[in-house]
Design a protein around this motif. Structure first.
Motif, mmCIF file in Angstrom:
data_model
loop_
_atom_site.group_PDB
_atom_site.id
_atom_site.type_symbol
_atom_site.label_atom_id
_atom_site.label_comp_id
_atom_site.label_asym_id
_atom_site.label_seq_id
_atom_site.Cartn_x
_atom_site.Cartn_y
_atom_site.Cartn_z
ATOM 1 N N ASP A 34 0.934 -1.159 0.250
ATOM 2 C CA ASP A 34 0.144 0.067 0.075
ATOM 3 C C ASP A 34 1.104 1.299 0.049
ATOM 4 O OD1 ASP A 34 -1.813 1.824 0.417
ATOM 5 O OD2 ASP A 34 -2.534 1.229 2.275
ATOM 6 N N PHE A 35 0.558 2.105 -1.202
ATOM 7 C CA PHE A 35 1.625 3.391 -1.075
ATOM 8 C C PHE A 35 1.196 4.253 -0.298
ATOM 9 C CE2 PHE A 35 4.429 1.588 -4.030
ATOM 10 C CZ PHE A 35 4.082 0.737 -4.975
ATOM 11 N N THR A 36 0.123 4.442 0.624
ATOM 12 C CA THR A 36 -0.228 5.274 1.341
ATOM 13 C C THR A 36 0.274 5.108 2.825
ATOM 14 O OG1 THR A 36 -2.621 5.336 0.374
ATOM 15 C CG2 THR A 36 -2.353 6.406 2.710
ATOM 16 N N LEU A 37 1.141 6.051 3.184
ATOM 17 C CA LEU A 37 1.579 6.018 4.415
ATOM 18 C C LEU A 37 0.520 5.579 5.596
ATOM 19 C CD1 LEU A 37 4.170 8.901 4.571
ATOM 20 C CD2 LEU A 37 4.739 6.438 4.385
ATOM 21 N N PRO A 38 0.823 4.523 6.703
ATOM 22 C CA PRO A 38 0.181 4.317 7.663
ATOM 23 C C PRO A 38 0.015 5.639 8.605
ATOM 24 C CG PRO A 38 1.841 2.683 7.301
ATOM 25 C CD PRO A 38 2.347 3.750 6.539
ATOM 26 N N GLN A 78 5.785 12.184 10.377
ATOM 27 C CA GLN A 78 6.240 12.965 8.915
ATOM 28 C C GLN A 78 5.791 14.297 9.487
ATOM 29 O OE1 GLN A 78 3.881 12.423 5.598
ATOM 30 N NE2 GLN A 78 5.794 12.533 4.152
ATOM 31 N N GLU A 79 4.576 14.498 9.806
ATOM 32 C CA GLU A 79 4.162 15.808 10.104
ATOM 33 C C GLU A 79 4.718 16.415 11.120
ATOM 34 O OE1 GLU A 79 -0.178 15.369 10.694
ATOM 35 O OE2 GLU A 79 -0.593 14.898 8.668
ATOM 36 N N GLU A 80 4.985 15.987 12.311
ATOM 37 C CA GLU A 80 5.919 16.473 13.301
ATOM 38 C C GLU A 80 7.278 16.850 13.051
ATOM 39 O OE1 GLU A 80 6.926 15.505 17.935
ATOM 40 O OE2 GLU A 80 6.217 13.854 16.775
ATOM 41 N N VAL A 81 7.733 16.032 12.088
ATOM 42 C CA VAL A 81 9.345 16.324 11.725
ATOM 43 C C VAL A 81 9.090 17.481 10.647
ATOM 44 C CG1 VAL A 81 11.278 15.230 10.347
ATOM 45 C CG2 VAL A 81 10.245 13.941 12.310
ATOM 46 N N ARG A 82 8.248 17.496 9.914
ATOM 47 C CA ARG A 82 7.961 18.708 8.965
ATOM 48 C C ARG A 82 7.832 19.943 9.618
ATOM 49 N NH1 ARG A 82 4.373 17.974 3.686
ATOM 50 N NH2 ARG A 82 6.025 16.413 3.208
ATOM 51 N N LEU A 93 10.610 2.166 6.903
ATOM 52 C CA LEU A 93 9.881 3.162 6.142
ATOM 53 C C LEU A 93 9.683 4.311 6.767
ATOM 54 C CD1 LEU A 93 7.936 3.774 3.659
ATOM 55 C CD2 LEU A 93 6.106 2.736 4.633
ATOM 56 N N MET A 94 9.462 4.424 8.200
ATOM 57 C CA MET A 94 9.299 5.469 8.943
ATOM 58 C C MET A 94 10.676 6.216 8.948
ATOM 59 S SD MET A 94 8.274 5.891 12.894
ATOM 60 C CE MET A 94 6.648 5.050 12.780
ATOM 61 N N TYR A 95 11.660 5.670 9.078
ATOM 62 C CA TYR A 95 13.089 6.252 9.135
ATOM 63 C C TYR A 95 13.372 6.729 7.824
ATOM 64 C CZ TYR A 95 18.060 6.016 8.105
ATOM 65 O OH TYR A 95 19.356 6.452 7.583
ATOM 66 N N ALA A 96 12.907 6.155 6.690
ATOM 67 C CA ALA A 96 13.049 6.817 5.204
ATOM 68 C C ALA A 96 12.358 8.164 5.136
ATOM 69 C CB ALA A 96 12.767 5.863 4.098
ATOM 70 N N VAL A 97 11.055 8.067 5.998
ATOM 71 C CA VAL A 97 10.317 9.473 5.788
ATOM 72 C C VAL A 97 10.979 10.514 6.578
ATOM 73 C CG1 VAL A 97 7.966 10.424 6.648
ATOM 74 C CG2 VAL A 97 7.983 8.010 5.526
#
Length: 380
Positions: free
Chosen positions: A2-6, A13-17, A67-71
């Protein structure tokens, strides 16, 4: 897949962004100009609990997956290649091998402070004469009693000047070829004979220190051997699979940052009475940038996902690294072109992305080596 992030990944991702936009982006050019390692940024990343994203919570990590690390790496690359590079070298090269190959005692002593962000880590493989043939090393470790004595020089080592621990590859059996290489944990502060001899000025990424280090009769106790004697090269191959995913993620982030700068500028900049995005030449260029970024991201996420499933990722990580690094350089170059004269100035980010991008085609195996790796995987 699934290419949608969990949901959990998207929240990180939002917190780091938010952190990147508020804390890193405003100083990204300043730290490059000053050639300054931004320790305060990494202290804050430690407080956010992302310095050990793919490391077990038992050893101070977040307990996330690759995957989380790559994000996270992509988000850092989107605003600062330097911060992203030091981050991934710390995580995938200096920390992950300790979790994969270390004893419980080694993990408690050396991995926990890395994963919790207490200090940075480094990984020392490359030597002045080795380059793409990383196995051709002159650094040696000789057993004397209950100690190993390390001598040699390592080149282009990220974070070495800031590190609280360094994983060092050395030859322990000169006649055994690949099976004669071992890995040692070195403490730069406590181990006499360790010296950072050069911090290189580079084309880009100057807020991430790239060092030459020398070992002059550095004595380490036997419990600093990581894994078994002679396992160093197998460990290296496993580590580089993850390292290629790291560089692919940074490359995707750099490309995303360059693309966003070009897209926004093209909508705001007017020539001949209309935004330049309305001209076919600019619109088509921006569309191509979007295509390349999305392709790089999909290949990166696919390889990260496969890694998390326990699948062999030598081919997929090489494909992701090759494609994302080349896309990154191409997108950054086009971003400079879209901004024209402004793109060449330090007041705008594309010039920084462009200079940073080139290393992505060199580090963790050049593009030429990725072709070699992929060819072998295809049976060619």
């Amino acid at each position: 897949m699934d290419f949608t992030l969990p949901d959990e990944h998207r929240m990180i991702q939002e917190e780091v962004r938010r952190f990147c936009e508020e804390e890193i982006e405003p100083i990204a050019q300043e730290i490059e100009n000053e050639h300054r390692f931004p320790q305060e940024i990494f202290d804050q990343l430690g407080q956010l609990d992302v310095m050990g994203v793919p490391i077990s919570e038992e050893y101070g990590g977040l307990g996330g997956d690759t995957l989380m690390y790559a994000v996270v790496a992509e988000e850092l690359g989107r605003v600062s290649g330097s911060v992203a590079l030091s981050y991934v070298a710390h995580t995938s090269l200096a920390s992950k091998p300790l979790e994969l190959f270390g004893t419980e005692e080694q993990k408690e002593r050396w991995l926990t402070p890395l994963a919790s962000g207490e200090y940075m880590g480094a990984w020392a493989l490359t030597e002045p004469g080795s380059g793409s043939d990383a196995s051709d090393m002159d650094t040696t470790a000789v057993k004397e009693g209950d100690e190993w004595v390390i001598n040699g020089t390592k080149q282009f080592i990220t974070n070495a000047s800031e590190a609280g621990s360094v994983l060092v590859k050395a030859v322990t059996d000169p006649g055994a070829g690949y099976d004669g290489i071992s890995t040692f944990i070195v403490d730069p502060e406590a181990d006499d004979g360790f010296e950072v001899t050069t911090i290189w000025d580079k084309m880009g990424l100057n807020a991430s220190p790239t060092c030459e280090i020398k070992f002059d009769d550095v004595r380490v106790p036997e419990d600093r051997l990581l894994g078994e004697e002679g396992e160093g090269w197998k460990q290296t191959m496993k580590t580089l699979d993850g390292g290629r995913i790291s560089i692919a993620a940074i490359s995707t982030g750099l490309a995303q940052g360059a693309y966003e700068a070009a897209r926004e500028y093209s909508k705001e900049r007017e020539q001949f009475g209309q935004p330049i995005s309305k001209f076919d030449a600019i619109r088509d260029k921006v569309v191509e940038m979007e295509r390349k970024v999305e392709r790089a991201r999909l290949l990166t996420h696919k390889s990260a996902w496969q890694y998390d499933q326990g699948e062999r990722v030598t081919k997929s990580s090489a494909l992701a690294k090759l494609d994302a690094s080349e896309a990154c350089r191409e997108v950054a170059e086009d971003a400079v072109q879209v901004l024209g004269g402004y793109g060449y100035t330090e007041d705008f980010a594309p010039q920084r992305f462009y200079r940073d991008a080139k290393l992505m085609e060199i580090g963790e195996g050049t593009s030429e080596i990725q072709h070699l790796v992929i060819g072998r995987e295809l049976g060619l």
